[in-house]
Design a protein around this motif. Structure first.
Motif, short mmCIF file in Angstrom:
data_model
loop_
_atom_site.label_atom_id
_atom_site.label_comp_id
_atom_site.label_asym_id
_atom_site.label_seq_id
_atom_site.Cartn_x
_atom_site.Cartn_y
_atom_site.Cartn_z
N CYS A 268 1.82 16.47 10.17
CA CYS A 268 1.12 17.60 9.59
C CYS A 268 0.62 17.25 8.19
CB CYS A 268 2.02 18.83 9.52
SG CYS A 268 3.33 18.74 8.28
N SER A 269 -0.36 18.01 7.75
CA SER A 269 -0.91 17.83 6.40
C SER A 269 -1.38 19.19 5.90
CB SER A 269 -2.08 16.85 6.44
OG SER A 269 -2.56 16.60 5.14
N PHE A 270 -1.08 19.47 4.64
CA PHE A 270 -1.50 20.71 4.01
C PHE A 270 -1.43 20.51 2.51
CE2 PHE A 270 2.92 20.93 5.31
CZ PHE A 270 3.58 21.14 4.11
N ASP B 221 0.84 -1.20 0.00
CA ASP B 221 0.00 0.00 0.00
C ASP B 221 0.87 1.25 0.00
OD1 ASP B 221 -2.32 -1.50 0.10
OD2 ASP B 221 -2.37 -1.50 2.29
N ALA B 222 0.28 2.36 -0.42
CA ALA B 222 1.00 3.63 -0.40
C ALA B 222 1.36 3.99 1.03
CB ALA B 222 0.13 4.72 -1.01
N PRO B 223 2.53 4.58 1.26
CA PRO B 223 2.91 4.97 2.62
C PRO B 223 1.98 6.04 3.17
CG PRO B 223 4.47 5.86 1.03
CD PRO B 223 3.52 4.97 0.27
N LEU B 224 1.74 5.99 4.48
CA LEU B 224 0.86 6.95 5.12
C LEU B 224 1.57 8.26 5.47
CD1 LEU B 224 -1.19 4.53 7.37
CD2 LEU B 224 -1.89 5.60 5.22
N ALA B 225 2.89 8.25 5.48
CA ALA B 225 3.69 9.47 5.62
C ALA B 225 4.73 9.43 4.52
CB ALA B 225 4.35 9.54 6.99
N THR B 226 5.03 10.58 3.95
CA THR B 226 5.90 10.60 2.79
C THR B 226 7.24 11.31 2.98
OG1 THR B 226 4.76 12.56 1.95
CG2 THR B 226 3.97 10.41 1.18
N PHE C 107 5.14 14.59 7.23
CA PHE C 107 4.07 15.06 6.37
C PHE C 107 3.25 13.84 5.98
CE2 PHE C 107 2.14 15.52 2.26
CZ PHE C 107 1.46 16.71 2.41
N SER C 108 1.93 13.96 6.02
CA SER C 108 1.06 12.88 5.59
C SER C 108 -0.02 13.43 4.67
CB SER C 108 0.39 12.21 6.79
OG SER C 108 -0.53 11.22 6.36
N PRO C 109 -0.20 12.79 3.51
CA PRO C 109 -1.29 13.21 2.64
C PRO C 109 -2.65 12.79 3.18
CG PRO C 109 -0.16 11.33 1.70
CD PRO C 109 0.60 11.73 2.92
N ASP C 110 -2.66 11.85 4.14
CA ASP C 110 -3.92 11.34 4.72
C ASP C 110 -3.76 11.21 6.24
OD1 ASP C 110 -6.28 10.09 5.39
OD2 ASP C 110 -6.11 8.52 3.85
N GLN D 75 -5.53 24.28 11.73
CA GLN D 75 -4.95 25.61 11.95
C GLN D 75 -4.83 26.28 10.59
OE1 GLN D 75 -1.15 25.54 13.91
NE2 GLN D 75 -1.33 27.65 14.55
N GLY D 76 -5.95 26.78 10.11
CA GLY D 76 -5.97 27.40 8.78
C GLY D 76 -5.75 26.35 7.71
N ALA D 77 -4.71 26.52 6.94
CA ALA D 77 -4.41 25.60 5.84
C ALA D 77 -3.70 24.34 6.30
CB ALA D 77 -3.56 26.31 4.79
N MET D 78 -3.31 24.28 7.58
CA MET D 78 -2.58 23.12 8.08
C MET D 78 -3.43 22.32 9.06
SD MET D 78 1.10 22.78 10.01
CE MET D 78 1.90 23.72 8.75
N ARG D 79 -3.30 21.01 8.98
CA ARG D 79 -3.92 20.10 9.96
C ARG D 79 -2.79 19.31 10.58
NH1 ARG D 79 -7.56 16.43 7.44
NH2 ARG D 79 -8.69 16.41 9.39
#
Length: 124
Positions: free
Chosen positions: A118-120, A2-7, A75-78, A99-103
């Motif tokens: 983090c994710s953005f 599967d695709a990695p959960l953090a990149t 960083f995580s896309p998901d 937090q605005g554009a960041m989660r």
């Protein structure tokens, strides 16, 4: 697989009593440039570097205690999927914060270290 959960490791956090002075020092000695500024936080990255390369974020601090802050984040896309995987692994995990554009959220690794995720939007 599967695709990695953090990149990637997105940011290294460095506490500073004077973030302005510290930013100037990193710029002068290492050729870093400012990539963001918010509420005393200053993000830096090597000039001319890949916009997705690991950044350094200076965080405002009354005093500098290397054990009192998150040293890095992934960083995580998901972030929801990664958070669920960490919970399933038995890790202590905070809620996801917007937090605005960041989660982001924190978790505790098996060695007891606090780590951040983090994710953005990647084009931001």
């Amino acid at each position: 697989m599967d695709a990695p959960l953090a990149t990637r490791i997105d940011t290294i956090f460095v506490p500073a009593r004077d973030t302005e002075g510290a930013a100037a020092w990193y710029a002068r000695l290492f050729g870093m440039t400012e990539i963001f500024r918010s509420a005393g936080y200053i993000g830096l990255r090597f000039a001319g570097g890949d916009p997705k390369s690991t950044a350094l974020t200076l965080i405002p601090a009354e005093r500098v205690d290397p054990d009192a802050h998150v040293a890095f984040n992934f960083f995580s896309p998901d972030p929801e999927a990664l958070r669920e995987a960490l919970i399933a692994d038995g890790r202590e995990v905070t809620e996801i914060h917007d937090q605005g554009a960041m989660r982001w959220f924190d978790f505790v690794d098996p060695a007891g270290n606090r780590v951040n995720v983090c994710s953005f939007a990647e084009d931001a």
